[in-house]
Write a protein that holds these residues in place. Sequence first.
Motif, mmCIF file in Angstrom:
data_model
loop_
_atom_site.group_PDB
_atom_site.id
_atom_site.type_symbol
_atom_site.label_atom_id
_atom_site.label_comp_id
_atom_site.label_asym_id
_atom_site.label_seq_id
_atom_site.Cartn_x
_atom_site.Cartn_y
_atom_site.Cartn_z
ATOM 1 N N TYR A 40 0.297 0.321 -3.625
ATOM 2 C CA TYR A 40 -0.064 -0.872 -2.852
ATOM 3 C C TYR A 40 0.054 -2.152 -3.678
ATOM 4 O O TYR A 40 0.003 -3.241 -3.135
ATOM 5 C CB TYR A 40 -1.491 -0.743 -2.312
ATOM 6 C CG TYR A 40 -1.608 0.274 -1.210
ATOM 7 C CD1 TYR A 40 -1.331 -0.085 0.107
ATOM 8 C CD2 TYR A 40 -1.964 1.587 -1.477
ATOM 9 C CE1 TYR A 40 -1.423 0.841 1.128
ATOM 10 C CE2 TYR A 40 -2.067 2.527 -0.462
ATOM 11 C CZ TYR A 40 -1.789 2.141 0.840
ATOM 12 O OH TYR A 40 -1.871 3.062 1.856
ATOM 13 N N ASN A 41 0.159 -2.002 -5.009
ATOM 14 C CA ASN A 41 0.317 -3.185 -5.859
ATOM 15 C C ASN A 41 1.757 -3.667 -5.916
ATOM 16 O O ASN A 41 2.056 -4.644 -6.583
ATOM 17 C CB ASN A 41 -0.168 -2.883 -7.284
ATOM 18 C CG ASN A 41 -1.678 -2.967 -7.392
ATOM 19 O OD1 ASN A 41 -2.327 -3.562 -6.531
ATOM 20 N ND2 ASN A 41 -2.231 -2.380 -8.432
ATOM 21 N N ARG A 54 13.587 -6.909 -3.634
ATOM 22 C CA ARG A 54 13.269 -6.168 -4.865
ATOM 23 C C ARG A 54 11.780 -5.870 -4.969
ATOM 24 O O ARG A 54 10.956 -6.645 -4.496
ATOM 25 C CB ARG A 54 13.667 -7.012 -6.081
ATOM 26 C CG ARG A 54 15.152 -7.240 -6.233
ATOM 27 C CD ARG A 54 15.390 -8.002 -7.510
ATOM 28 N NE ARG A 54 14.594 -7.438 -8.600
ATOM 29 C CZ ARG A 54 14.980 -7.386 -9.857
ATOM 30 N NH1 ARG A 54 16.132 -7.872 -10.186
ATOM 31 N NH2 ARG A 54 14.195 -6.867 -10.790
ATOM 32 N N PRO A 55 11.443 -4.759 -5.654
ATOM 33 C CA PRO A 55 10.021 -4.452 -5.827
ATOM 34 C C PRO A 55 9.381 -5.360 -6.880
ATOM 35 O O PRO A 55 9.933 -5.534 -7.963
ATOM 36 C CB PRO A 55 10.028 -2.996 -6.304
ATOM 37 C CG PRO A 55 11.369 -2.788 -6.905
ATOM 38 C CD PRO A 55 12.314 -3.718 -6.225
ATOM 39 N N VAL A 56 8.255 -5.948 -6.520
ATOM 40 C CA VAL A 56 7.549 -6.866 -7.423
ATOM 41 C C VAL A 56 6.086 -6.452 -7.474
ATOM 42 O O VAL A 56 5.465 -6.178 -6.441
ATOM 43 C CB VAL A 56 7.656 -8.330 -6.903
ATOM 44 C CG1 VAL A 56 6.881 -9.273 -7.814
ATOM 45 C CG2 VAL A 56 9.103 -8.759 -6.799
ATOM 46 N N PHE A 57 5.533 -6.407 -8.679
ATOM 47 C CA PHE A 57 4.131 -6.046 -8.860
ATOM 48 C C PHE A 57 3.285 -7.287 -8.570
ATOM 49 O O PHE A 57 3.557 -8.367 -9.088
ATOM 50 C CB PHE A 57 3.924 -5.576 -10.305
ATOM 51 C CG PHE A 57 2.671 -4.797 -10.514
ATOM 52 C CD1 PHE A 57 2.619 -3.455 -10.180
ATOM 53 C CD2 PHE A 57 1.549 -5.392 -11.064
ATOM 54 C CE1 PHE A 57 1.458 -2.718 -10.384
ATOM 55 C CE2 PHE A 57 0.390 -4.662 -11.267
ATOM 56 C CZ PHE A 57 0.343 -3.322 -10.923
ATOM 57 N N ILE A 58 2.263 -7.146 -7.740
ATOM 58 C CA ILE A 58 1.553 -8.362 -7.306
ATOM 59 C C ILE A 58 0.161 -8.502 -7.893
ATOM 60 O O ILE A 58 -0.471 -9.538 -7.736
ATOM 61 C CB ILE A 58 1.455 -8.434 -5.761
ATOM 62 C CG1 ILE A 58 0.689 -7.230 -5.207
ATOM 63 C CG2 ILE A 58 2.830 -8.543 -5.135
ATOM 64 C CD1 ILE A 58 0.214 -7.454 -3.783
ATOM 65 N N ASP A 59 -0.360 -7.457 -8.579
ATOM 66 C CA ASP A 59 -1.734 -7.566 -9.060
ATOM 67 C C ASP A 59 -1.789 -8.025 -10.516
ATOM 68 O O ASP A 59 -1.634 -7.234 -11.442
ATOM 69 C CB ASP A 59 -2.455 -6.224 -8.902
ATOM 70 C CG ASP A 59 -3.933 -6.334 -9.243
ATOM 71 O OD1 ASP A 59 -4.405 -7.478 -9.462
ATOM 72 O OD2 ASP A 59 -4.611 -5.303 -9.303
ATOM 73 N N VAL A 115 2.891 -8.330 3.873
ATOM 74 C CA VAL A 115 2.789 -7.182 2.974
ATOM 75 C C VAL A 115 3.186 -5.920 3.730
ATOM 76 O O VAL A 115 2.887 -5.756 4.909
ATOM 77 C CB VAL A 115 1.368 -7.005 2.392
ATOM 78 C CG1 VAL A 115 1.038 -8.102 1.397
ATOM 79 C CG2 VAL A 115 0.321 -6.928 3.479
ATOM 80 N N SER A 116 3.904 -5.058 3.031
ATOM 81 C CA SER A 116 4.251 -3.759 3.617
ATOM 82 C C SER A 116 3.495 -2.695 2.826
ATOM 83 O O SER A 116 3.065 -2.932 1.706
ATOM 84 C CB SER A 116 5.753 -3.530 3.520
ATOM 85 O OG SER A 116 6.172 -3.558 2.171
ATOM 86 N N TYR A 117 3.345 -1.534 3.433
ATOM 87 C CA TYR A 117 2.582 -0.466 2.805
ATOM 88 C C TYR A 117 3.484 0.734 2.513
ATOM 89 O O TYR A 117 4.495 0.929 3.185
ATOM 90 C CB TYR A 117 1.421 -0.058 3.722
ATOM 91 C CG TYR A 117 0.446 -1.181 3.994
ATOM 92 C CD1 TYR A 117 0.058 -2.050 2.975
ATOM 93 C CD2 TYR A 117 -0.074 -1.389 5.269
ATOM 94 C CE1 TYR A 117 -0.829 -3.080 3.213
ATOM 95 C CE2 TYR A 117 -0.976 -2.430 5.518
ATOM 96 C CZ TYR A 117 -1.343 -3.273 4.486
ATOM 97 O OH TYR A 117 -2.217 -4.298 4.722
#
Lengths: 117, 466
Positions: free
Chosen positions: B123-124, B131-136, B85-87
């Motif tokens: 952070y989600n 690519r940006p992906v929403f993880i929550d 995970v990156s922040y």
Amino acid sequence: MTLEAERREWHNHASMRTKKTRPPDLTPRRLSFGVVALCAAAWLPAVSQAAGPLADTGPRLAYVDPGSGSFILQALVATLAGAAVAINAYWAKIKRLFGRGTPEEDDDARGNTPGDD
Amino acid sequence: MTDAALGASFRDPSGFVFEHDGVVYRQVNRTYAEDYDHLMNSGLYAELVENGLLLAHAEVTSPRSRMDEDDSHYKTLEPEQITFVSYPFEWCFSQLQDAALATLRIAQAALRYDMVLKDASAYNVQFLCGRPVFIDTLSFERHKEGAPWVAYRQFCQHFLAPLALAAHRDVRLLQLFRVYMDGVPLDLARSLLPIRAWLNPHLLLHIRIHANYQRRYEGDTDSASKIRPMRKQALQNLLTALASATKKLRWKAEGTEWADYYDGDSYDECASDHKRQVVGEFIDAIVPSEIWDLGANTGEYSRIAASRGIDTKAFDVDPACVDRNYVAVREAGETQLLPLLLDLTNPSPSIGWALAERDSIAERSSADAVMALALIHHIAISNNVPLRRIAEFFASLAEHLIIEFVPKSDAKVAILLSTREDIFPDYSENGFESAFGEVYVIESRIPVEGSERTLYRMRRRATSSA
């Protein structure tokens, strides 16, 4: 030289080239009426608050909920955004009426990926 | 110990994330059952996953978490596993902007399925396959008629305010995320932004007036009665306005020290070709599954690993380099390379509650190999770190090391030494080999043709594993 003459001359010049490109937009820089209106409208609440919070940078109180202001503001934001969309639509119509409409410049294309709405 | 709740997973009553036998699971609590079912049955989940916006998961029957003390269990999910995970404070401008736009697209899609996105935390979002992906998965709830967007403030703090600060003041202000875990406070953004930022009606509204409203209504016990009900169309308008505000912000990646590095003259073409060839051979000898390129610049050498299908992180201290690298990844659709911002002299620490919410960069390493090309002189000479300590830090990150030694006679080192006293008697090839030799076994040593530099392939000594 009038704008029309300038445009004609450019066309003559362009016709000599093999690759046809769009003539330069010689009309004054397109001013989005909606954006101007929104800009003006957005300043109203700022001005109305000028006496108070504008200068404030003091520390926050410990027992306050910063959420209320965010909720209250949203109605205003949504109204302004809706108004901007409506005004832009009418503005585009008026421009088309006078034959000045240009194909809508896709300002929002950047950053969009397939599937975007 | 069969499982452990992860450090960041305690705020949400809808469920939590836990680890069991090295696999990360998510428990859905009973209180969230109806929202979860709506997410899954309405078609929203399918649409988001299909568009690559939401992390996919499978419902599994076991394991059950030991954290579930009051029997609130509804379902256990096994999400697609994320190895790293990156922040947000490790992202460049374009990454944060893309994460913002992804968040808004998800919120817009949710509204079409009669749901709302209740969290807009940066952070989600994680960058997976470029690519940006929403993880929550638990951030969706059914829309309540008339309710305003509960995550509006969070969106402004996590995305709009830092992007505006970067675009209108200084890109380094993205680092404010390291101090403010819940995004940049809007009153702080208001005081830092220049006057010209307020000519942008979006910023004027979402940041300045927003901050003023927060101040005006805080502690107002009657404020709930002043919240006007919002129609769904109004919510759509709000999201559209935020998307437009986000897209209009621009930051140009240029003018910093390193962004134009490769356009300069540090390597002649022949040396650079040979260096590329040797790095490729070293990578082939190690066969890592994940490699961290430290001081990656715009990722020229990272791509040697990424093009071999190796999961590659390209770290650099320069926001312009990281931005250029990320934009290249995005435009070419590269999936194996993740550019990130990192200052090696002060790497990402662990932060948050009990220092356990967000892990330090070293705790997050799952790399097999570290690459440090044309980097050692910056750490050893510019930052006065003894060679032995550099070796120890690299060894704490990964087992293998590909490193380039740049001698004092090199033009670049001469520049570093031109304005300072040479207090580095050990900074020589011999000194380097003996310092690193204590921590690593030097497996290969190849001088770069046409230069005075040397490339090494090393393997951590068993006793010195950190």
